[in-house]
Design a protein around this motif. Structure first.
Motif, PDB file in Angstrom:
ATOM      1  N   ASP A  63       0.845  -1.194   0.000  1.00  0.00           N
ATOM      2  CA  ASP A  63       0.000   0.000   0.000  1.00  0.00           C
ATOM      3  C   ASP A  63       0.880   1.244   0.000  1.00  0.00           C
ATOM      4  OD1 ASP A  63      -1.649   2.253   1.272  1.00  0.00           O
ATOM      5  OD2 ASP A  63      -3.164   0.704   0.957  1.00  0.00           O
ATOM      6  N   GLU A  64       0.717   2.079  -1.024  1.00  0.00           N
ATOM      7  CA  GLU A  64       1.618   3.219  -1.192  1.00  0.00           C
ATOM      8  C   GLU A  64       1.472   4.299  -0.125  1.00  0.00           C
ATOM      9  OE1 GLU A  64      -1.419   3.633  -4.709  1.00  0.00           O
ATOM     10  OE2 GLU A  64      -0.540   2.027  -3.502  1.00  0.00           O
ATOM     11  N   TYR A  65       0.402   4.244   0.659  1.00  0.00           N
ATOM     12  CA  TYR A  65       0.240   5.230   1.726  1.00  0.00           C
ATOM     13  C   TYR A  65       0.585   4.666   3.103  1.00  0.00           C
ATOM     14  CZ  TYR A  65      -1.587   9.093  -0.983  1.00  0.00           C
ATOM     15  OH  TYR A  65      -1.691  10.144  -1.852  1.00  0.00           O
ATOM     16  N   PHE A  66       1.058   3.420   3.139  1.00  0.00           N
ATOM     17  CA  PHE A  66       1.361   2.817   4.436  1.00  0.00           C
ATOM     18  C   PHE A  66       2.399   3.614   5.215  1.00  0.00           C
ATOM     19  CE2 PHE A  66       4.204   0.131   6.994  1.00  0.00           C
ATOM     20  CZ  PHE A  66       3.310  -0.230   7.993  1.00  0.00           C
ATOM     21  N   ASN A  67       3.522   3.919   4.595  1.00  0.00           N
ATOM     22  CA  ASN A  67       4.600   4.596   5.320  1.00  0.00           C
ATOM     23  C   ASN A  67       4.148   5.947   5.877  1.00  0.00           C
ATOM     24  OD1 ASN A  67       6.535   2.574   5.012  1.00  0.00           O
ATOM     25  ND2 ASN A  67       7.166   3.341   3.001  1.00  0.00           N
ATOM     26  N   GLU A  68       3.352   6.666   5.089  1.00  0.00           N
ATOM     27  CA  GLU A  68       2.865   7.967   5.549  1.00  0.00           C
ATOM     28  C   GLU A  68       1.923   7.805   6.742  1.00  0.00           C
ATOM     29  OE1 GLU A  68      -0.123  11.440   3.918  1.00  0.00           O
ATOM     30  OE2 GLU A  68       1.422  10.700   2.547  1.00  0.00           O
ATOM     31  N   HIS A  69       0.946   6.908   6.619  1.00  0.00           N
ATOM     32  CA  HIS A  69       0.020   6.686   7.730  1.00  0.00           C
ATOM     33  C   HIS A  69       0.759   6.168   8.964  1.00  0.00           C
ATOM     34  CE1 HIS A  69      -3.441   7.638   5.399  1.00  0.00           C
ATOM     35  NE2 HIS A  69      -3.483   6.523   4.695  1.00  0.00           N
ATOM     36  N   ARG A  75       2.743   9.121  10.571  1.00  0.00           N
ATOM     37  CA  ARG A  75       1.931  10.230  11.089  1.00  0.00           C
ATOM     38  C   ARG A  75       1.046   9.824  12.262  1.00  0.00           C
ATOM     39  NH1 ARG A  75       0.375  14.046   5.830  1.00  0.00           N
ATOM     40  NH2 ARG A  75       2.553  14.519   5.295  1.00  0.00           N
ATOM     41  N   THR A  76       0.587   8.583  12.279  1.00  0.00           N
ATOM     42  CA  THR A  76      -0.167   8.142  13.457  1.00  0.00           C
ATOM     43  C   THR A  76       0.740   8.122  14.684  1.00  0.00           C
ATOM     44  OG1 THR A  76       0.210   5.882  12.656  1.00  0.00           O
ATOM     45  CG2 THR A  76      -1.999   6.800  12.358  1.00  0.00           C
ATOM     46  N   LYS A  77       1.958   7.645  14.510  1.00  0.00           N
ATOM     47  CA  LYS A  77       2.882   7.608  15.647  1.00  0.00           C
ATOM     48  C   LYS A  77       3.202   9.017  16.122  1.00  0.00           C
ATOM     49  CE  LYS A  77       7.096   5.451  17.352  1.00  0.00           C
ATOM     50  NZ  LYS A  77       8.177   4.471  17.075  1.00  0.00           N
ATOM     51  N   ALA A  78       3.421   9.934  15.180  1.00  0.00           N
ATOM     52  CA  ALA A  78       3.723  11.316  15.550  1.00  0.00           C
ATOM     53  C   ALA A  78       2.562  11.959  16.305  1.00  0.00           C
ATOM     54  CB  ALA A  78       4.053  12.128  14.300  1.00  0.00           C
ATOM     55  N   ALA A  79       1.337  11.557  15.963  1.00  0.00           N
ATOM     56  CA  ALA A  79       0.150  12.118  16.616  1.00  0.00           C
ATOM     57  C   ALA A  79      -0.190  11.410  17.922  1.00  0.00           C
ATOM     58  CB  ALA A  79      -1.046  12.052  15.668  1.00  0.00           C
ATOM     59  N   GLY A  80       0.530  10.330  18.226  1.00  0.00           N
ATOM     60  CA  GLY A  80       0.245   9.589  19.450  1.00  0.00           C
ATOM     61  C   GLY A  80      -0.967   8.693  19.349  1.00  0.00           C
TER      62      GLY A  80
END
Length: 266
Positions: free
Chosen positions: A97-103, A106-111
């Motif tokens: 999935d090409e958006y996996f790395n972004e998600h 960013r989820t980790k950064a947002a807690g």
């Protein structure tokens, strides 16, 4: 006289203290992944009329995303009540999935606690699919356990194979065991009502389940089968996410959720 009084008070306080009082906090106490939950009630573009067991009776809600959710404001989603996210990583033995790395980042950064999931493909051996998942999803002790997504895919342009139930369960076992050995966490199984029934998954125990049931509470569709997560809609409206969203709940209280996180994100 004042000096004597001060010495007396210090002695008294020392006598009232225990070793536990004077010990520093343990690392597990200071790094607890406790998440504040708002017990939200999200809007829905196609709401179901819940006779009983409504999803908003559950305290902890989350979402799941893939390449179709191209722009997610995770801090806003979290503030609205999203407490966890399942993120698609791989499918079959060669699709990423090409958006996996972004998600994932960013989820980790947002807690926002998150887990990666793999969509199973019946025309590729399970061991090959497990290796593909491992190749693309990094080991992250702070992540929730990985997920195996098991459902029929009758609209697939390349594979509409429907193996018998015994073969399905054997392939699931192969994938789950390989992934568990690599990540050190027991994977979660996602499935739908028809797939669950067709493959007699009521007999496939020993793993936490994430059950899809958008037209009734899981106990109405899966009987007494235990579940950890419930996907209750695919048409939800979540602040910070565009379009229709999948929304899920954790099967337990906020306290139970924080306990589950402590046990599964280390």
């Amino acid at each position: 006289m004042r000096r004597l009084a001060a010495l007396f008070m210090l002695t008294l306080l020392g006598a009232c203290s225990t070793v536990d009082d004077l010990s520093p906090l343990s690392p597990s106490s200071s790094s607890s992944p406790t998440v504040v939950v708002r017990a939200p009630r999200f809007e829905d573009s196609k709401p179901h009329e819940w006779d009983s067991g409504a999803p908003w009776n559950y305290a902890v809600h989350g979402t799941d995303v893939s390449k179709y959710q191209t722009s997610v404001d995770w801090p806003t989603a979290k503030a609205s009540g999203i407490s966890f996210a399942f993120i698609k990583a791989t499918e079959g033995g060669d699709r990423f999935d090409e958006y996996f790395n972004e998600h994932w980042a960013r989820t980790k950064a947002a807690g926002v606690p998150r887990a990666a999931y793999h969509f199973f493909y019946f025309c590729t051996p399970a061991a090959q699919q497990a290796r593909w998942f491992i190749q693309n999803v990094p080991v992250d002790r702070s992540a929730m356990p990985p997920v195996l997504d098991m459902e029929w895919n009758p609209k697939s342009p390349t594979c509409r194979l429907r193996p018998d139930a015994a073969t399905v369960r054997a392939e699931m076992t192969t994938f789950l065991q390989i992934v568990e050995r690599h990540y050190g966490k027991k994977p979660i199984i996602y499935t739908s009502v028809d797939f669950f029934d067709d493959n007699e998954l009521s007999t496939f125990r020993g793993y936490p389940y994430w059950l899809r049931s958008v037209a009734g509470h899981p106990r109405e569709k899966y009987g007494s089968h235990p579940f950890t997560f419930w996907q209750y809609t695919g048409t939800g409206i979540v602040p910070g996410m565009t379009g229709k969203s999948d929304i899920n709940v954790f099967n337990g209280s906020e306290a139970a959720w924080n306990k589950w996180l402590r046990q599964n994100t280390r």
